[in-house]
Design an enzyme around this catalytic site. Structure first.
Site, PDB file in Angstrom:
ATOM      1  N   PRO A  26       5.954  -5.519   6.624  1.00  0.00           N
ATOM      2  CA  PRO A  26       6.642  -6.574   7.369  1.00  0.00           C
ATOM      3  C   PRO A  26       7.691  -5.940   8.275  1.00  0.00           C
ATOM      4  O   PRO A  26       8.452  -5.088   7.830  1.00  0.00           O
ATOM      5  CB  PRO A  26       7.310  -7.409   6.268  1.00  0.00           C
ATOM      6  CG  PRO A  26       7.463  -6.472   5.105  1.00  0.00           C
ATOM      7  CD  PRO A  26       6.327  -5.483   5.208  1.00  0.00           C
ATOM      8  N   MET A  27       7.707  -6.335   9.550  1.00  0.00           N
ATOM      9  CA  MET A  27       8.735  -5.834  10.470  1.00  0.00           C
ATOM     10  C   MET A  27       9.223  -6.996  11.317  1.00  0.00           C
ATOM     11  O   MET A  27       8.469  -7.571  12.118  1.00  0.00           O
ATOM     12  CB  MET A  27       8.183  -4.710  11.347  1.00  0.00           C
ATOM     13  CG  MET A  27       7.942  -3.419  10.580  1.00  0.00           C
ATOM     14  SD  MET A  27       7.420  -2.057  11.645  1.00  0.00           S
ATOM     15  CE  MET A  27       5.722  -2.515  11.972  1.00  0.00           C
ATOM     16  N   CYS A 109      16.017  -4.558   2.939  1.00  0.00           N
ATOM     17  CA  CYS A 109      16.524  -4.507   4.318  1.00  0.00           C
ATOM     18  C   CYS A 109      17.936  -3.920   4.345  1.00  0.00           C
ATOM     19  O   CYS A 109      18.828  -4.396   3.648  1.00  0.00           O
ATOM     20  CB  CYS A 109      16.527  -5.898   4.935  1.00  0.00           C
ATOM     21  SG  CYS A 109      17.104  -5.847   6.643  1.00  0.00           S
ATOM     22  N   LYS A 148       9.952  -6.201  -2.513  1.00  0.00           N
ATOM     23  CA  LYS A 148       9.995  -4.964  -1.715  1.00  0.00           C
ATOM     24  C   LYS A 148      11.411  -4.411  -1.790  1.00  0.00           C
ATOM     25  O   LYS A 148      12.374  -5.140  -1.572  1.00  0.00           O
ATOM     26  CB  LYS A 148       9.589  -5.263  -0.277  1.00  0.00           C
ATOM     27  CG  LYS A 148       9.527  -4.022   0.615  1.00  0.00           C
ATOM     28  CD  LYS A 148       8.730  -4.330   1.877  1.00  0.00           C
ATOM     29  CE  LYS A 148       8.678  -3.163   2.848  1.00  0.00           C
ATOM     30  NZ  LYS A 148       9.926  -2.980   3.596  1.00  0.00           N
ATOM     31  N   ASN A 209       5.784   3.352   0.466  1.00  0.00           N
ATOM     32  CA  ASN A 209       6.064   3.109   1.887  1.00  0.00           C
ATOM     33  C   ASN A 209       7.072   4.124   2.428  1.00  0.00           C
ATOM     34  O   ASN A 209       8.004   4.506   1.735  1.00  0.00           O
ATOM     35  CB  ASN A 209       6.607   1.672   2.024  1.00  0.00           C
ATOM     36  CG  ASN A 209       7.221   1.372   3.377  1.00  0.00           C
ATOM     37  OD1 ASN A 209       8.410   1.037   3.446  1.00  0.00           O
ATOM     38  ND2 ASN A 209       6.462   1.475   4.427  1.00  0.00           N
ATOM     39  N   ASP A 211       7.197   6.497   6.412  1.00  0.00           N
ATOM     40  CA  ASP A 211       6.815   7.661   7.225  1.00  0.00           C
ATOM     41  C   ASP A 211       5.341   8.030   7.141  1.00  0.00           C
ATOM     42  O   ASP A 211       4.991   9.197   7.319  1.00  0.00           O
ATOM     43  CB  ASP A 211       7.654   8.897   6.841  1.00  0.00           C
ATOM     44  CG  ASP A 211       9.141   8.697   7.078  1.00  0.00           C
ATOM     45  OD1 ASP A 211       9.495   7.758   7.807  1.00  0.00           O
ATOM     46  OD2 ASP A 211       9.934   9.475   6.529  1.00  0.00           O
ATOM     47  N   GLY A 233       4.511   0.913   8.452  1.00  0.00           N
ATOM     48  CA  GLY A 233       5.258   0.103   9.414  1.00  0.00           C
ATOM     49  C   GLY A 233       5.215   0.665  10.816  1.00  0.00           C
ATOM     50  O   GLY A 233       4.301   0.394  11.600  1.00  0.00           O
ATOM     51  N   ARG A 234       6.186   1.544  11.132  1.00  0.00           N
ATOM     52  CA  ARG A 234       6.423   1.927  12.528  1.00  0.00           C
ATOM     53  C   ARG A 234       5.258   2.652  13.191  1.00  0.00           C
ATOM     54  O   ARG A 234       5.181   2.654  14.431  1.00  0.00           O
ATOM     55  CB  ARG A 234       7.702   2.774  12.597  1.00  0.00           C
ATOM     56  CG  ARG A 234       8.960   1.951  12.300  1.00  0.00           C
ATOM     57  CD  ARG A 234      10.141   2.832  12.000  1.00  0.00           C
ATOM     58  NE  ARG A 234       9.910   3.583  10.761  1.00  0.00           N
ATOM     59  CZ  ARG A 234      10.636   4.615  10.357  1.00  0.00           C
ATOM     60  NH1 ARG A 234      11.650   5.021  11.100  1.00  0.00           N
ATOM     61  NH2 ARG A 234      10.353   5.230   9.220  1.00  0.00           N
TER      62      ARG A 234
HETATM   63  C1  LIG Z   1      12.064  -3.079  13.383  1.00  0.00           C
HETATM   64  C2  LIG Z   1      11.864  -3.154  11.900  1.00  0.00           C
HETATM   65  C3  LIG Z   1      11.903  -4.374  11.253  1.00  0.00           C
HETATM   66  C4  LIG Z   1      11.746  -4.440   9.863  1.00  0.00           C
HETATM   67  N1  LIG Z   1      11.732  -5.662   9.254  1.00  0.00           N
HETATM   68  C5  LIG Z   1      11.503  -5.741   7.921  1.00  0.00           C
HETATM   69  C6  LIG Z   1      11.357  -6.995   7.274  1.00  0.00           C
HETATM   70  O1  LIG Z   1      11.410  -8.065   7.896  1.00  0.00           O
HETATM   71  N2  LIG Z   1      11.158  -6.988   5.925  1.00  0.00           N
HETATM   72  C7  LIG Z   1      11.067  -5.828   5.210  1.00  0.00           C
HETATM   73  O2  LIG Z   1      10.888  -5.863   3.999  1.00  0.00           O
HETATM   74  N3  LIG Z   1      11.165  -4.624   5.795  1.00  0.00           N
HETATM   75  C8  LIG Z   1      11.356  -4.562   7.145  1.00  0.00           C
HETATM   76  N4  LIG Z   1      11.377  -3.337   7.742  1.00  0.00           N
HETATM   77  C9  LIG Z   1      11.104  -2.129   6.952  1.00  0.00           C
HETATM   78  C10 LIG Z   1       9.608  -1.770   6.971  1.00  0.00           C
HETATM   79  O3  LIG Z   1       8.850  -2.765   6.313  1.00  0.00           O
HETATM   80  C11 LIG Z   1       9.354  -0.414   6.268  1.00  0.00           C
HETATM   81  O4  LIG Z   1       9.814  -0.496   4.947  1.00  0.00           O
HETATM   82  C12 LIG Z   1      10.055   0.742   6.967  1.00  0.00           C
HETATM   83  O5  LIG Z   1       9.885   0.671   8.378  1.00  0.00           O
HETATM   84  C13 LIG Z   1       9.541   2.102   6.472  1.00  0.00           C
HETATM   85  O6  LIG Z   1       8.152   2.221   6.706  1.00  0.00           O
HETATM   86  P1  LIG Z   1       7.567   3.088   7.947  1.00  0.00           P
HETATM   87  O7  LIG Z   1       8.165   4.448   7.870  1.00  0.00           O
HETATM   88  O8  LIG Z   1       6.087   3.068   7.756  1.00  0.00           O
HETATM   89  O9  LIG Z   1       8.000   2.383   9.199  1.00  0.00           O
HETATM   90  C14 LIG Z   1      11.553  -3.261   9.117  1.00  0.00           C
HETATM   91  C15 LIG Z   1      11.518  -2.036   9.772  1.00  0.00           C
HETATM   92  C16 LIG Z   1      11.660  -1.957  11.149  1.00  0.00           C
HETATM   93  C17 LIG Z   1      11.597  -0.619  11.826  1.00  0.00           C
END
Ligand SMILES: Cc1cc2nc3c(=O)[nH]c(=O)nc-3n(C[C@H](O)[C@H](O)[C@H](O)COP(=O)(O)O)c2cc1C
Length: 341
Positions: A26-27, A109, A148, A209, A211, A233-234
């Site tokens: 979720p982002m 978060c 989460k 989760n 990177d 995510g990213r």
């Molecule tokens: C722009 C952005 C918005 C995010 N919004 C949420 C969210 O709404 N809920 C949540 O649990 N995590 C949120 N996250 C965290 C991501 O779900 C994830 O845990 C984090 O980006 C690490 O994973 P990654 O390295 O694959 O990006 C957000 C991250 C980013 C960068």
């Protein structure tokens, strides 16, 4: 390369069967309905709504409806944030009423605007309070509830194993762990091995989760953490197919729907853009779509002239944006179109 095949197998979350073990994270501001539709169509095992503030949802505030509404996908998972048990329970009931098959609780978060309200990862500072929210949500709905979290608030308080264990005892059916502390925000590298401590503390599925952006990394994070699934995510920026492509590769299949030439890329981006304008209306949609357009350009048309890029990202005329996108990709050498994974 580590064994990736396990990523392709299904996973049960309570009574809900998830088709594979590579999930879209979720982002907020990114994984809205058009994005989730695409990610799922490409083969992501599970997609999750952006977090929705339970207090705002319970009060019927504008915008929440778009975040929780059913997108027609087989598994509809809604994430709630908040710190008041009564709002979390009400939010969960509303989401379930919209057809949510799984309710996720955000305890990860790091944003000040969220933790300042003692929600998100701030809940990891007070596990009794966190548990009162879990109890409220589990008691409010029949569908599986998941959580989460991060590893803890800071390196002196790595209490995710305790939170996960208590959450399981309270009826939670799966936990996702981002391998950083709250105080790390997004700095440094996620600690995949540390997630193993959470896996050791529970018998429900654990999702790792942080990177991950390739099939090899997806397999590595599972090896190092012993987790059951991976959430990404990213790495989806400019590539809504990332999770799906990893899952289909793991299954030994060719990923489907990834644009393979510049014209197909232009069509893909334009269709994403148009879906956002339809969902949010032109005025709001074109602003919200700009970050996606920027990512698509950075990733797939890195050589675009600066004036064109700027025009695409600042124009208030959708027709102009669409024409410019098509123009950019009609001139882009195919070499600029990198493969997904
Ligand atoms: C722009 C952005 C918005 C995010 N919004 C949420 C969210 O709404 N809920 C949540 O649990 N995590 C949120 N996250 C965290 C991501 O779900 C994830 O845990 C984090 O980006 C690490 O994973 P990654 O390295 O694959 O990006 C957000 C991250 C980013 C960068």
């Amino acid at each position: 390369m580590p064994d990736v095949t396990k990523l392709a197998s299904p996973l049960d979350v309570g009574s809900v069967r998830i088709r594979n073990r590579v999930f879209l994270a979720p982002m907020s501001g990114i994984t809205d309905e058009p994005f989730r539709q695409r990610a799922y169509a490409h083969g992501a095992g599970l997609v999750v709504s952006e977090m929705v503030a339970s207090g705002e949802l319970a009060k019927g505030r504008a915008g929440c409806d778009l975040r929780i509404r059913h997108s027609g996908l087989p598994v509809h998972m809604v994430q709630l944030a908040g710190r008041e048990a009564v709002h979390m329970a009400e939010g969960a009931r509303i989401a379930a009423g919209e057809g949510a098959d799984i309710i996720d609780i955000n305890m990860g978060c790091p944003a000040k605007k969220v933790t300042g309200g003692y929600a998100g990862s701030a809940l990891m500072l007070d596990l009794d309070h966190a548990l009162s929210l879990i109890d409220a949500v589990v008691g409010a709905v029949e569908v599986p509830v998941t959580v989460k979290m991060r590893l803890g608030w800071d390196e002196n308080a790595l209490n995710a194993p305790t939170l996960a264990h208590r959450a399981e005892q309270a009826g939670v059916r799966m936990v996702t762990v981002h391998g950083r502390t709250r105080c790390q925000f997004y700095q440094g590298k996620a600690d995949w091995r540390a997630i193993a401590r959470i896996k050791d503390a529970v018998s429900i599925p654990v999702v790792a989760n942080g990177d991950v952006g390739s099939p090899a990394e997806a397999a590595d994070i599972l090896d190092q953490s012993g987790a059951d699934a991976v959430m990404i995510g990213r790495a989806h920026y400019g590539a809504p197919w990332m999770a799906g492509s990893i899952a289909t590769t793991a299954a030994g299949n060719r990923a489907s729907g990834i644009p393979e030439n510049p014209a197909a890329m232009a069509d893909y981006i334009v269709s994403h853009y148009e879906d956002m304008l339809t969902l949010y209306g032109v005025e709001s949609g074109l602003r919200q779509a700009r970050k996606h357009l920027g990512w698509y350009l950075d990733r797939h048309a890195a050589g675009v002239a600066e004036d064109r890029r700027k025009a695409i990202l600042t124009s208030f005329e959708p027709a102009v944006v669409i024409d410019l996108l098509r123009e950019v990709f009609s001139g882009a050498p195919e070499a600029n179109l990198r493969s997904a994974a």
